[in-house]
Design a protein around this motif. Structure first.
Motif, mmCIF file in Angstrom:
data_model
loop_
_atom_site.group_PDB
_atom_site.id
_atom_site.type_symbol
_atom_site.label_atom_id
_atom_site.label_comp_id
_atom_site.label_asym_id
_atom_site.label_seq_id
_atom_site.Cartn_x
_atom_site.Cartn_y
_atom_site.Cartn_z
ATOM 1 N N UNK A 175 -9.445 4.397 -1.780
ATOM 2 C CA UNK A 175 -8.613 5.821 -1.949
ATOM 3 C C UNK A 175 -7.762 5.815 -3.102
ATOM 4 N N UNK A 176 -6.899 4.770 -3.128
ATOM 5 C CA UNK A 176 -6.123 4.674 -4.410
ATOM 6 C C UNK A 176 -6.731 4.444 -5.607
ATOM 7 N N UNK A 187 -9.202 9.268 -11.279
ATOM 8 C CA UNK A 187 -9.663 10.635 -11.694
ATOM 9 C C UNK A 187 -8.299 10.985 -12.526
ATOM 10 N N UNK A 188 -6.973 10.237 -12.535
ATOM 11 C CA UNK A 188 -5.755 10.644 -13.200
ATOM 12 C C UNK A 188 -6.304 9.969 -14.575
ATOM 13 N N UNK A 189 -6.603 8.850 -14.787
ATOM 14 C CA UNK A 189 -6.824 8.469 -16.205
ATOM 15 C C UNK A 189 -8.157 9.073 -16.819
ATOM 16 N N UNK A 190 -9.116 9.796 -16.046
ATOM 17 C CA UNK A 190 -10.002 10.392 -16.637
ATOM 18 C C UNK A 190 -9.600 12.000 -17.019
ATOM 19 N N UNK A 191 -8.461 12.309 -16.306
ATOM 20 C CA UNK A 191 -7.759 13.670 -16.830
ATOM 21 C C UNK A 191 -7.024 13.405 -18.180
ATOM 22 N N UNK A 214 0.985 2.423 -8.967
ATOM 23 C CA UNK A 214 2.245 2.281 -8.184
ATOM 24 C C UNK A 214 2.545 3.760 -7.668
ATOM 25 N N UNK A 215 2.580 4.739 -8.419
ATOM 26 C CA UNK A 215 2.789 6.060 -8.136
ATOM 27 C C UNK A 215 1.981 6.625 -6.647
ATOM 28 N N UNK A 216 0.666 6.457 -6.749
ATOM 29 C CA UNK A 216 -0.170 6.672 -5.792
ATOM 30 C C UNK A 216 0.074 6.063 -4.664
ATOM 31 N N UNK A 217 0.332 4.694 -4.485
ATOM 32 C CA UNK A 217 0.841 3.792 -3.626
ATOM 33 C C UNK A 217 2.036 4.387 -2.982
ATOM 34 N N UNK A 218 2.993 4.671 -3.658
ATOM 35 C CA UNK A 218 4.150 5.245 -3.157
ATOM 36 C C UNK A 218 3.854 6.504 -2.354
#
Length: 280
Positions: free
Chosen positions: A136-137, A143-147, A123-127
């Protein structure tokens, strides 16, 4: 200056490059201050490069090759390591975060990336990118979940987060998404993996009203502060600035609810989202 310990190159390529820089500098008989002076950077900054907590930029790599007689070793490897799955303004901070022993952060409007669920991150990236392809989303979310796997280690880094109450009240993706996201944060707190506090609206004016704040501590390098704005971010190592930001975070901790009270509030708000109640 304290001599950095040897680092395992297999676990962190940037640490390997830093270790090689230290060996080359010592072989040349130069201090950290002497190596950094022509670049107008401090010996502390060189120490951070050697410890793997700062990224080596190409202009620095070229200078090191020329000064230390390493042909194009640093230039070649610097170029290879410059590639990142993160945006340019955040890449260096993410890399520093990965080797930090302590992370303290204040979040103003959204759950920090290390604590987000998949649905919340989507939701954050789509916003952020309303016209981006789903591919792309998905890459950004991955990448965020891997981090966030940084928290798979049961003890390191120590993560202490202060959430503004606005983070709880802003409905990102609807009630079910918010309920899941807050339950995830609460679980990490209940499992003693993170320390979590909420800064309530009732606290009024506070020390960090200008925006979010992140402080990172390391075993072999000075503390860093990271500040950001839309599509902008900067790592700061100036001692006076870091000291000021540390005081700001300490004041936020003092003004926030206790961890026990914060957990109760987070779980109460999550329950309300599950029952479809609206928040103002």
């Amino acid at each position: 200056m304290t001599r950095p310990k040897d680092l395992d190159p297999s676990s962190n390529p940037r640490a390997f490059l830093g270790s090689e820089l230290r060996h080359a500098r010592e072989r040349a008989g130069l201090s950290q201050e002497a190596l950094g002076a022509p670049l107008f950077v401090s010996g502390t900054f060189i120490g951070q490069l050697e410890a793997g907590t700062r990224r080596m930029h190409l202009e620095y790599a070229r200078h090191f090759d020329e000064t230390l007689g390493t042909e194009d070793f640093f230039t070649r490897n610097c170029g290879a390591l410059a590639k990142s799955k993160y945006p340019d303004h955040f890449a260096e901070a993410a890399e520093a975060e990965a080797v930090a022993v302590s992370i303290r952060q204040y979040a103003t409007l959204l759950i920090p990336g290390l604590l987000q669920t998949k649905a919340y991150a989507e939701e954050v990236f789509r916003a952020y990118h309303p016209t981006a392809t789903q591919e792309a989303i998905d890459a950004d979310v991955s990448a965020r979940l891997e981090r966030a796997r940084l928290l798979d280690d049961p003890t390191t880094p120590l993560l202490w987060t202060v959430l503004d109450e606005a983070v709880l009240r802003r409905m990102v993706g609807g009630g079910p998404v918010m309920a899941e996201a807050l339950r995830h944060v609460a679980r990490l707190a209940r499992e003693h993996r993170i320390i979590m506090q909420v800064l309530p609206f009732a606290a009024g004016a506070h020390a960090a009203m200008d925006g979010p704040l992140k402080l990172m501590e390391f075993e072999d390098a000075p503390q860093l502060s990271f500040v950001e704005a839309p599509d902008m971010g900067k790592l700061l190592d100036d001692p006076a600035t870091v000291t000021r930001h540390t005081l700001m975070f300490n004041l936020l901790q003092a003004a926030a609810l206790s961890p026990k009270e914060s957990l109760a509030l987070i779980e109460s708000v999550a329950q309300d989202y599950e029952h479809g109640e609206q928040h103002r």
